[in-house]
Design a protein around this motif. Structure first.
Motif, PDB file in Angstrom:
ATOM      1  N   THR A 183       0.882  -0.958   0.129  1.00 50.29           N
ATOM      2  CA  THR A 183       0.435   0.289  -0.036  1.00 50.29           C
ATOM      3  C   THR A 183       0.943   1.275   0.078  1.00 50.29           C
ATOM      4  O   THR A 183       2.114   0.792   0.179  1.00 50.29           O
ATOM      5  CB  THR A 183      -0.663  -0.337   1.039  1.00 50.29           C
ATOM      6  N   SER A 184       0.328   2.036  -0.117  1.00 50.20           N
ATOM      7  CA  SER A 184       1.342   3.742   0.179  1.00 50.20           C
ATOM      8  C   SER A 184      -0.150   4.618   0.724  1.00 50.20           C
ATOM      9  O   SER A 184      -0.472   5.151   0.441  1.00 50.20           O
ATOM     10  CB  SER A 184       1.664   3.735  -0.899  1.00 50.20           C
ATOM     11  N   VAL A 185       1.448   5.593   1.354  1.00 55.23           N
ATOM     12  CA  VAL A 185       0.830   6.493   1.747  1.00 55.23           C
ATOM     13  C   VAL A 185       1.436   8.156   1.505  1.00 55.23           C
ATOM     14  O   VAL A 185       2.670   7.691   1.511  1.00 55.23           O
ATOM     15  CB  VAL A 185       0.676   6.929   3.370  1.00 55.23           C
ATOM     16  N   GLN A 186       0.660   9.065   1.362  1.00 54.91           N
ATOM     17  CA  GLN A 186       1.412  10.348   1.473  1.00 54.91           C
ATOM     18  C   GLN A 186       2.304  11.661   2.687  1.00 54.91           C
ATOM     19  O   GLN A 186       1.273  10.930   3.274  1.00 54.91           O
ATOM     20  CB  GLN A 186       1.096  11.551   0.967  1.00 54.91           C
ATOM     21  N   TRP A 187       3.737  11.481   3.477  1.00 55.19           N
ATOM     22  CA  TRP A 187       3.589  12.013   4.367  1.00 55.19           C
ATOM     23  C   TRP A 187       4.743  12.554   3.890  1.00 55.19           C
ATOM     24  O   TRP A 187       5.493  12.801   3.335  1.00 55.19           O
ATOM     25  CB  TRP A 187       4.052  11.053   4.960  1.00 55.19           C
ATOM     26  N   LYS A 188       4.386  14.365   4.255  1.00 52.43           N
ATOM     27  CA  LYS A 188       5.530  15.892   3.920  1.00 52.43           C
ATOM     28  C   LYS A 188       5.771  15.384   2.334  1.00 52.43           C
ATOM     29  O   LYS A 188       7.150  15.547   2.887  1.00 52.43           O
ATOM     30  CB  LYS A 188       6.693  15.845   4.644  1.00 52.43           C
ATOM     31  N   ASP A 189       4.925  15.379   1.554  1.00 51.76           N
ATOM     32  CA  ASP A 189       5.503  15.413   0.241  1.00 51.76           C
ATOM     33  C   ASP A 189       6.186  14.271  -0.513  1.00 51.76           C
ATOM     34  O   ASP A 189       6.944  14.012  -1.122  1.00 51.76           O
ATOM     35  CB  ASP A 189       6.434  16.571  -0.591  1.00 51.76           C
ATOM     36  N   VAL A 190       5.853  13.001   0.809  1.00 50.05           N
ATOM     37  CA  VAL A 190       7.077  11.644   0.253  1.00 50.05           C
ATOM     38  C   VAL A 190       6.612  10.891   0.581  1.00 50.05           C
ATOM     39  O   VAL A 190       4.832  10.494   1.117  1.00 50.05           O
ATOM     40  CB  VAL A 190       8.287  11.139   1.294  1.00 50.05           C
TER      41      VAL A 190
END
Length: 606
Positions: free
Chosen positions: A62-69
């Motif tokens: 899965t993937s998540v966005q955190w602080k533009d990363v």
């Protein structure tokens, strides 16, 4: 194309230490779901069997966005039987989060998955999870984790691991136990600082390593893997080569997808370092390299540990065959098993010379049981033999067998019973220590043969309070004969429907497996005999009715409830001359030879 900053991380842990629940909380707090969106618990466990059993069977990204990363997170199984999934998946990660229960501490599977991660040079982060448990002992667990790293020959860089304390269910994580417990932001920030960006070459020609195989109702066969070098776009021509460098197929990438939350999102272009899903190839499989048509060198892939156990699957030939399932012929069973062996690298397939019996090898009873349960739900009928361990021969020509490390946590009062039981199964005690709160932890080295079917007996011995964990250890010299089931079987003499009156009169012969009105046939096992020999009984015999009235009114018969067993319990229960009949709605035990004369002939011959 502007490449976004990336991190690829796998979450590894022992079964039930809270990996999937932690990922749920990360996805909620990183804005993956809308505020008003309804989300199931353990959203990553999407299969029916995963939801029912509360375990992860297939690894999923899965993937998540955190602080533009973008952080790609891979949820992995915790059961030793699905270790093949974990080994492959670590190839896609640049770092791992090692999750450990604050009360249980490091368990056998923790050791197994951590060993694999350290061998691949990954730098783990350690999270002590379930800190809010009443029996939490966080400080001791940190020491145990450090000792485990040292025992597994971690290098100095790997030993310098960050430690965080968390409650995945409540959605908070802290670097110090005194800190305020608000959210999981400290964990997400630490991933950005501790895990390296993917070390890839964007200038080289495109190449990716296929790590997982999946099927999609709209796209067909999908290959999931990590782009090791270069970039590509939709409709690009590619070639798939195997580990020997031979061409498997050439084709086009009809679809490229990236993972966002629980969704797969189509994209036009992908670049080095990302974890993607490609569609359009029909033959390429796990551990193949997919790249530009001029690629000749395959990417290196981790070899998978060999299977330790096998079962024989044959066509269902009982008198009740074909009543419930539509898929009953050896041809459709063979095709299904071949497809499974192709997608699941931890499973092996072999067939008899007559092509009517198939031997399936796997890591353990649970993995084989899950495959058979999935086939049953797809409408297959079949018969399954007792699991057998796969022996090997060493250089000296001696027979060696798979051994397992068994970690048992029991209440102090049951420890002597468990030790005696493991000794009978040729287990050798390695360690025994008090685990606090009136519990004892005992570690054994035991042959896999002796552990077949022990789980249900163990739960009976410990009145359901014990916890048993096992993991493949090594191959060792053959330990000699292990005692099997002590009791004989009660076998039906005729075909028909079981009658309450007959079952009532036969109750003192042993424990019944069938209820009144259950269809039975000659040679079917309907119960367990009190003694160690098989006994043939008639469960169809009704009461002889006359026209003379009884002086007292007939009393209703009172039956002891029949014993119900799960598929894995049945597979472990049967002897060598018995089979489990598996159909979409029923599980039955039967003798291999249904005719009593054939049984006698076979017994004399053996």
């Amino acid at each position: 194309m502007m490449t976004q900053e990336l991190r690829n991380i796998a979450i590894i842990a022992h079964v039930d230490h809270g990996k999937t629940t932690l990922i749920d909380s990360i996805m909620k707090q990183s804005g993956t779901f809308r505020d008003n969106q309804h989300v199931d618990e353990r959203v990553m466990d999407s299969g029916d069997l995963e939801k029912e059993r509360g375990i992860t069977i297939l690894a999923k990204p899965t993937s998540v966005q955190w602080k533009d990363v973008r952080i790609n997170i891979i949820d992995t199984p915790g059961h030793a039987d699905f270790g093949g999934e974990v080994e492959r998946v670590l190839d896609m990660a640049d770092g791992v989060i090692l999750l450990t229960d604050a009360a249980e501490g490091p368990m056998p599977q923790t050791k197994f998955v951590l060993g694999k991660a350290l061998k691949q040079g990954l730098r783990p982060m350690v999270i002590i999870n379930k800190i809010d448990r009443s029996d939490s002992r966080a400080e001791d667990v940190v020491d145990e984790v450090f000792d485990l790293f040292v025992a597994l020959d971690a290098n100095e860089e790997q030993l310098d691991f960050p430690i965080l304390y968390a409650s995945g269910r409540d959605g908070w994580c802290v670097e110090d136990l005194e800190d305020e417990r608000v959210n999981l932001h400290p964990l997400l920030d630490r991933i950005l600082t501790h895990v390296d960006c993917p070390d890839v070459d964007a200038q080289k020609p495109f190449a990716m390593l296929a790590t997982l195989l999946d099927s999609d109702p709209y796209l067909g066969r999908c290959l999931i893997g990590r782009v090791i070098q270069g970039a590509t776009n939709v409709n690009a021509s590619v070639r798939a080569i195997n580990l020997d460098g031979d061409t498997v197929e050439t084709g086009r990438l009809t679809k490229l997808l990236r993972f966002e939350g629980t969704q797969r999102v189509p994209v036009n272009e992908v670049s080095a370092g990302d974890i993607i899903c490609v569609a359009g190839l029909t033959k390429a499989s796990v551990s193949d390299t997919i790249g530009t048509p001029d690629i000749t060198e395959p990417l290196s892939s981790t070899p998978i540990d060999p299977p330790t156990m096998s079962v024989t699957i044959t066509v269902n030939d009982s008198p009740l065959a074909g009543r419930e399932g539509k898929k009953v012929t050896s041809t459709v069973i063979r095709e299904r098993l071949l497809a499974e062996a192709e997608t699941n690298v931890a499973i092996t397939f072999a067939e008899s010379a007559s092509k009517d019996a198939f031997e399936i090898g796997g890591r353990g009873e649970l993995q084989l049981g899950v495959l058979i349960e999935q086939m049953r739900r797809e409408g297959f009928e079949m018969t399954v033999s007792r699991p057998r361990v796969l022996f090997q021969t060493n250089e000296a020509g001696n027979r060696i067998e798979p051994m397992e490390e068994v970690t048992i946590d029991v209440d102090d009062e049951f420890s002597s019973t468990v030790v005696d039981s493991m000794n009978r199964r040729k287990g050798e005690m390695l360690d025994m220590r008090a685990a606090g709160a009136g519990k004892t932890r005992i570690v054994f080295l035991a042959p896999s043969r002796g552990l077949i079917g022990y789980q249900s007996r163990f739960l009976t011995q410990t009145r359901g309070t014990g916890v048993l964990n096992r993991i493949f250890h090594s191959y060792a010299p053959y330990r000699g004969d292990v005692e099997g089931r002590r009791n004989g079987a009660l076998i039906s003499t005729d075909s028909g429907v079981a009658v309450a009156y007959a079952l009532f009169n036969l109750q003192d012969r042993g424990l019944m497996f069938v209820n009144p009105q259950t269809p039975v046939y000659q040679g079917m096992i309907v119960g367990e005999h009190n003694r160690n020999n098989d006994l043939e009984i008639n469960v169809l015999k009704g009461k002889q009715l006359t026209n003379v009235r009884a002086s007292g009114s007939d009393e209703a018969v009172k039956l002891v409830p029949a014993k119900q067993m799960s598929l894995e319990q049945m597979m472990a229960y049967i002897n060598e001359d018995e089979l489990v009949e598996v159909t979409p709605q029923s599980l039955r035990l039967r003798k291999m030879f249904l005719d009593p004369h054939e049984r006698k002939r076979a017994a004399r011959a053996s």
